[in-house]
Design a protein around this motif. Structure first.
Motif, PDB file in Angstrom:
ATOM      1  N   LEU A 139      64.144  -9.523  30.765  1.00  0.00           N
ATOM      2  CA  LEU A 139      63.067 -10.119  30.982  1.00  0.00           C
ATOM      3  C   LEU A 139      62.002  -8.766  31.786  1.00  0.00           C
ATOM      4  CD1 LEU A 139      63.907 -12.773  33.786  1.00  0.00           C
ATOM      5  CD2 LEU A 139      63.318 -12.937  32.002  1.00  0.00           C
ATOM      6  N   PRO A 140      60.714  -9.334  31.049  1.00  0.00           N
ATOM      7  CA  PRO A 140      59.445  -8.232  30.691  1.00  0.00           C
ATOM      8  C   PRO A 140      59.750  -8.268  31.813  1.00  0.00           C
ATOM      9  CG  PRO A 140      58.835  -9.821  29.506  1.00  0.00           C
ATOM     10  CD  PRO A 140      60.366 -10.467  29.874  1.00  0.00           C
ATOM     11  N   LEU A 141      58.257  -7.547  32.459  1.00  0.00           N
ATOM     12  CA  LEU A 141      57.245  -7.255  33.401  1.00  0.00           C
ATOM     13  C   LEU A 141      55.811  -8.343  33.801  1.00  0.00           C
ATOM     14  CD1 LEU A 141      57.055  -3.328  34.104  1.00  0.00           C
ATOM     15  CD2 LEU A 141      58.980  -5.110  35.014  1.00  0.00           C
ATOM     16  N   GLY A 142      55.953  -8.493  34.943  1.00  0.00           N
ATOM     17  CA  GLY A 142      54.945 -10.008  34.731  1.00  0.00           C
ATOM     18  C   GLY A 142      56.007 -12.031  35.033  1.00  0.00           C
ATOM     19  N   GLN A 143      55.215 -12.161  35.368  1.00  0.00           N
ATOM     20  CA  GLN A 143      55.757 -14.030  34.798  1.00  0.00           C
ATOM     21  C   GLN A 143      56.836 -14.164  34.039  1.00  0.00           C
ATOM     22  OE1 GLN A 143      53.061 -17.282  35.059  1.00  0.00           O
ATOM     23  NE2 GLN A 143      54.432 -17.899  36.812  1.00  0.00           N
ATOM     24  N   SER A 144      57.406 -15.046  34.584  1.00  0.00           N
ATOM     25  CA  SER A 144      58.592 -15.258  33.564  1.00  0.00           C
ATOM     26  C   SER A 144      59.347 -16.796  34.151  1.00  0.00           C
ATOM     27  CB  SER A 144      60.194 -14.210  33.564  1.00  0.00           C
ATOM     28  OG  SER A 144      59.860 -13.581  32.921  1.00  0.00           O
ATOM     29  N   ILE A 145      59.163 -17.773  33.429  1.00  0.00           N
ATOM     30  CA  ILE A 145      60.528 -18.857  34.157  1.00  0.00           C
ATOM     31  C   ILE A 145      61.521 -19.030  34.039  1.00  0.00           C
ATOM     32  CG2 ILE A 145      59.664 -21.963  34.085  1.00  0.00           C
ATOM     33  CD1 ILE A 145      56.642 -21.504  33.099  1.00  0.00           C
ATOM     34  N   ILE A 146      62.703 -18.863  34.383  1.00  0.00           N
ATOM     35  CA  ILE A 146      63.445 -19.212  34.269  1.00  0.00           C
ATOM     36  C   ILE A 146      63.926 -20.488  34.853  1.00  0.00           C
ATOM     37  CG2 ILE A 146      66.619 -18.273  35.282  1.00  0.00           C
ATOM     38  CD1 ILE A 146      64.362 -16.342  36.262  1.00  0.00           C
ATOM     39  N   THR A 147      64.223 -21.287  33.807  1.00  0.00           N
ATOM     40  CA  THR A 147      65.457 -22.549  33.759  1.00  0.00           C
ATOM     41  C   THR A 147      66.837 -22.415  34.295  1.00  0.00           C
ATOM     42  OG1 THR A 147      63.299 -24.174  33.416  1.00  0.00           O
ATOM     43  CG2 THR A 147      65.591 -25.059  33.098  1.00  0.00           C
ATOM     44  N   VAL A 148      66.706 -23.856  35.834  1.00  0.00           N
ATOM     45  CA  VAL A 148      68.600 -22.971  35.576  1.00  0.00           C
ATOM     46  C   VAL A 148      68.961 -24.787  36.355  1.00  0.00           C
ATOM     47  CG1 VAL A 148      70.420 -22.311  37.266  1.00  0.00           C
ATOM     48  CG2 VAL A 148      67.882 -20.980  36.771  1.00  0.00           C
ATOM     49  N   LEU A 149      70.337 -25.233  35.698  1.00  0.00           N
ATOM     50  CA  LEU A 149      71.050 -26.301  35.256  1.00  0.00           C
ATOM     51  C   LEU A 149      72.241 -26.240  36.552  1.00  0.00           C
ATOM     52  CD1 LEU A 149      70.048 -26.045  32.552  1.00  0.00           C
ATOM     53  CD2 LEU A 149      71.151 -28.182  32.801  1.00  0.00           C
ATOM     54  N   GLY A 150      72.634 -27.198  37.054  1.00  0.00           N
ATOM     55  CA  GLY A 150      73.818 -26.897  38.029  1.00  0.00           C
ATOM     56  C   GLY A 150      75.080 -26.565  38.145  1.00  0.00           C
ATOM     57  N   PHE A 173      61.766 -20.273  39.413  1.00  0.00           N
ATOM     58  CA  PHE A 173      63.112 -20.488  38.930  1.00  0.00           C
ATOM     59  C   PHE A 173      62.175 -22.213  39.675  1.00  0.00           C
ATOM     60  CE2 PHE A 173      64.196 -17.151  40.685  1.00  0.00           C
ATOM     61  CZ  PHE A 173      65.316 -15.831  39.767  1.00  0.00           C
ATOM     62  N   VAL A 174      63.342 -22.683  37.988  1.00  0.00           N
ATOM     63  CA  VAL A 174      62.291 -24.277  38.119  1.00  0.00           C
ATOM     64  C   VAL A 174      64.077 -25.155  37.930  1.00  0.00           C
ATOM     65  CG1 VAL A 174      60.320 -24.524  37.728  1.00  0.00           C
ATOM     66  CG2 VAL A 174      61.805 -24.208  35.695  1.00  0.00           C
ATOM     67  N   PRO A 175      64.562 -25.871  37.880  1.00  0.00           N
ATOM     68  CA  PRO A 175      65.618 -26.982  37.913  1.00  0.00           C
ATOM     69  C   PRO A 175      65.047 -27.362  36.531  1.00  0.00           C
ATOM     70  CG  PRO A 175      64.562 -28.391  39.262  1.00  0.00           C
ATOM     71  CD  PRO A 175      63.637 -26.878  39.818  1.00  0.00           C
ATOM     72  N   GLY A 176      67.179 -27.165  36.147  1.00  0.00           N
ATOM     73  CA  GLY A 176      66.966 -27.579  34.522  1.00  0.00           C
ATOM     74  C   GLY A 176      67.497 -29.234  34.220  1.00  0.00           C
ATOM     75  N   GLN A 193      66.839 -22.172  44.822  1.00  0.00           N
ATOM     76  CA  GLN A 193      66.186 -21.998  46.019  1.00  0.00           C
ATOM     77  C   GLN A 193      66.964 -20.883  46.053  1.00  0.00           C
ATOM     78  OE1 GLN A 193      66.121 -24.794  49.182  1.00  0.00           O
ATOM     79  NE2 GLN A 193      65.545 -26.807  47.589  1.00  0.00           N
ATOM     80  N   ALA A 194      67.644 -20.779  46.154  1.00  0.00           N
ATOM     81  CA  ALA A 194      68.841 -19.388  46.393  1.00  0.00           C
ATOM     82  C   ALA A 194      68.187 -18.526  45.173  1.00  0.00           C
ATOM     83  CB  ALA A 194      70.661 -19.956  45.866  1.00  0.00           C
ATOM     84  N   MET A 195      68.453 -18.620  44.377  1.00  0.00           N
ATOM     85  CA  MET A 195      67.784 -17.648  42.836  1.00  0.00           C
ATOM     86  C   MET A 195      66.752 -16.768  43.971  1.00  0.00           C
ATOM     87  SD  MET A 195      68.795 -18.477  39.418  1.00  0.00           S
ATOM     88  CE  MET A 195      71.120 -18.544  39.265  1.00  0.00           C
ATOM     89  N   ALA A 196      65.957 -17.899  44.128  1.00  0.00           N
ATOM     90  CA  ALA A 196      64.281 -17.265  43.970  1.00  0.00           C
ATOM     91  C   ALA A 196      64.150 -16.765  45.808  1.00  0.00           C
ATOM     92  CB  ALA A 196      63.954 -18.720  44.591  1.00  0.00           C
ATOM     93  N   ALA A 197      65.048 -17.173  47.261  1.00  0.00           N
ATOM     94  CA  ALA A 197      64.981 -15.948  47.662  1.00  0.00           C
ATOM     95  C   ALA A 197      66.053 -14.901  47.449  1.00  0.00           C
ATOM     96  CB  ALA A 197      66.054 -16.826  48.985  1.00  0.00           C
ATOM     97  N   LYS A 198      67.123 -14.066  46.564  1.00  0.00           N
ATOM     98  CA  LYS A 198      67.595 -14.088  46.837  1.00  0.00           C
ATOM     99  C   LYS A 198      66.227 -12.587  45.928  1.00  0.00           C
ATOM    100  CE  LYS A 198      70.565 -12.197  47.047  1.00  0.00           C
ATOM    101  NZ  LYS A 198      70.992 -10.990  48.596  1.00  0.00           N
ATOM    102  N   THR A 199      65.946 -12.905  44.709  1.00  0.00           N
ATOM    103  CA  THR A 199      64.605 -12.194  44.250  1.00  0.00           C
ATOM    104  C   THR A 199      62.985 -12.466  44.723  1.00  0.00           C
ATOM    105  OG1 THR A 199      64.374 -13.971  42.717  1.00  0.00           O
ATOM    106  CG2 THR A 199      66.357 -12.287  42.188  1.00  0.00           C
ATOM    107  N   GLY A 200      62.593 -13.053  45.331  1.00  0.00           N
ATOM    108  CA  GLY A 200      61.499 -12.966  46.752  1.00  0.00           C
ATOM    109  C   GLY A 200      60.432 -13.669  45.008  1.00  0.00           C
TER     110      GLY A 200
END
Length: 343
Positions: A139-150, A173-176, A193-200
């Protein structure tokens, strides 16, 4: 020989990573001395700050000398590098299995962690740590969108992402996909939600049934909140997904006995993105779903398939002929050993 490596990694997760890194730095200095930190950093793809920290430590150990005109090895450093050769060979051999697996599956890379998740719960922690390291690398610095499936594996590994992953990054982080009406803990909405909480980072949710009729799908995608998430999915920098066992996923999707029987007749093996694949990788059934569509994967720069355990070996093999080449598979020895042994 070296059977203690998995134990060492379980107790000190970064031990082999640090070992590899310091050995790589010593090799660069040995080959190119006198050499500057910047050249070493560029050759290894590390930050100059990282190389400075490591070379300061190696200097204190008496393995290298740092002069104004560059760094070079000491006699002790050369002897240490030579003595480390058997360990280096062992680590290279382990990496060769990852290269062999990636080549066999036709994807960019595989990461294999020790153990079998069918037997050892701690495997999920290792996989989560490896996922975090891989994201940090790509991942580069700056903004990244990460799509996660369950999925079960992702839900168990999500808590092991590193807080440092969010340093100088704005992660979203967005749900896929929508919800399957399953255990809330393994749904995409919960995992992001869990991933966002861990990484800020930030997260968005998609509180919709995953399976809908064509008419309902056309209506739902026009809803503002749904359209917003779908737009993020279309612009994803990363997709992280599991690989499901076909009949387990069919049951979670509410298939009745007749449809389950039809899947058995079609000899389905695995499910991904609402598509059911047989043992030859052919799509034999599909559901209409809200979220990431299978056909759009090729547009995603980085894709992580997340599947482990010996019982998932056939599912991984069945899906991979369809996986985009830029896919990285994070798995364990339980699955990889079975795949590599089969001709």
């Amino acid at each position: 020989m070296y059977s203690e490596f998995p134990v060492l990694e379980a107790l000190v997760p970064d031990i082999l990573k640090v070992f590899r890194q310091r050995i790589s730095i010593l090799e660069q200095i040995s080959l190119n001395a006198p050499v500057g930190r910047r050249s070493v950093a560029q050759a290894l793809g590390l930050s100059e700050r990282n190389v400075r920290t490591e070379t300061d430590y190696l200097s204190k150990l008496g393995l290298i000398e740092v002069k104004s005109f560059g760094m070079f090895m000491t006699e002790k450093g050369q002897e240490t590098l030579q003595d480390a050769a058997p360990l280096i060979d062992r680590l290279v051999n382990a990496r060769k299995s990852e290269i062999e697996l990636a080549r066999k599956l036709g994807i960019e890379r595989t990461i294999i962690v020790p153990g079998d998740s069918d037997l050892q719960e701690r495997v999920y922690e290792r996989m989560g740590t490896e996922l975090s390291s891989a994201l940090d690398l790509l991942l580069p610095l700056g903004q990244s969108i990460i799509t996660v499936l369950g999925g079960v594996a992702l839900s168990k590994a999500a808590g092991y992402l590193s807080k440092s992953l969010g340093n100088n990054r704005q992660l979203v982080f967005v749900p896929g996909r929508g919800a399957l009406g399953e255990n809330v803990a393994i749904q995409s909405n919960t995992i992001v939600q869990a991933m966002a909480a861990k990484t800020g980072g930030e997260y968005k949710t998609l509180y919709l049934p995953e399976q809908v009729s064509k008419e309902a799908y056309k209506s739902l995608i026009r809803e503002a909140t749904v359209a917003d998430v779908l737009e993020d999915i279309s612009q994803s920098d990363v997709v992280i997904h599991g690989i499901g066992l076909a009949h387990d996923m069919a049951k979670r999707r509410g298939y009745d006995s007749i449809r389950l029987s039809e899947l058995r007749e079609k000899k389905v093996v695995t499910e991904c993105f609402g598509c059911f694949f047989d043992g030859n990788g052919k799509i034999v059934d599909r559901v209409q779903q809200v979220g990431l569509q299978f056909e759009n994967l090729n547009k995603i720069p980085h894709i992580f398939a997340f599947a482990c355990g010996g019982r998932k070996a056939n599912a991984i093999k069945a899906y991979m002929p369809n996986a985009p080449h830029q896919t990285w598979l994070i798995t364990d020895e339980g699955a990889s050993d079975k795949i590599l042994k089969e001709k």
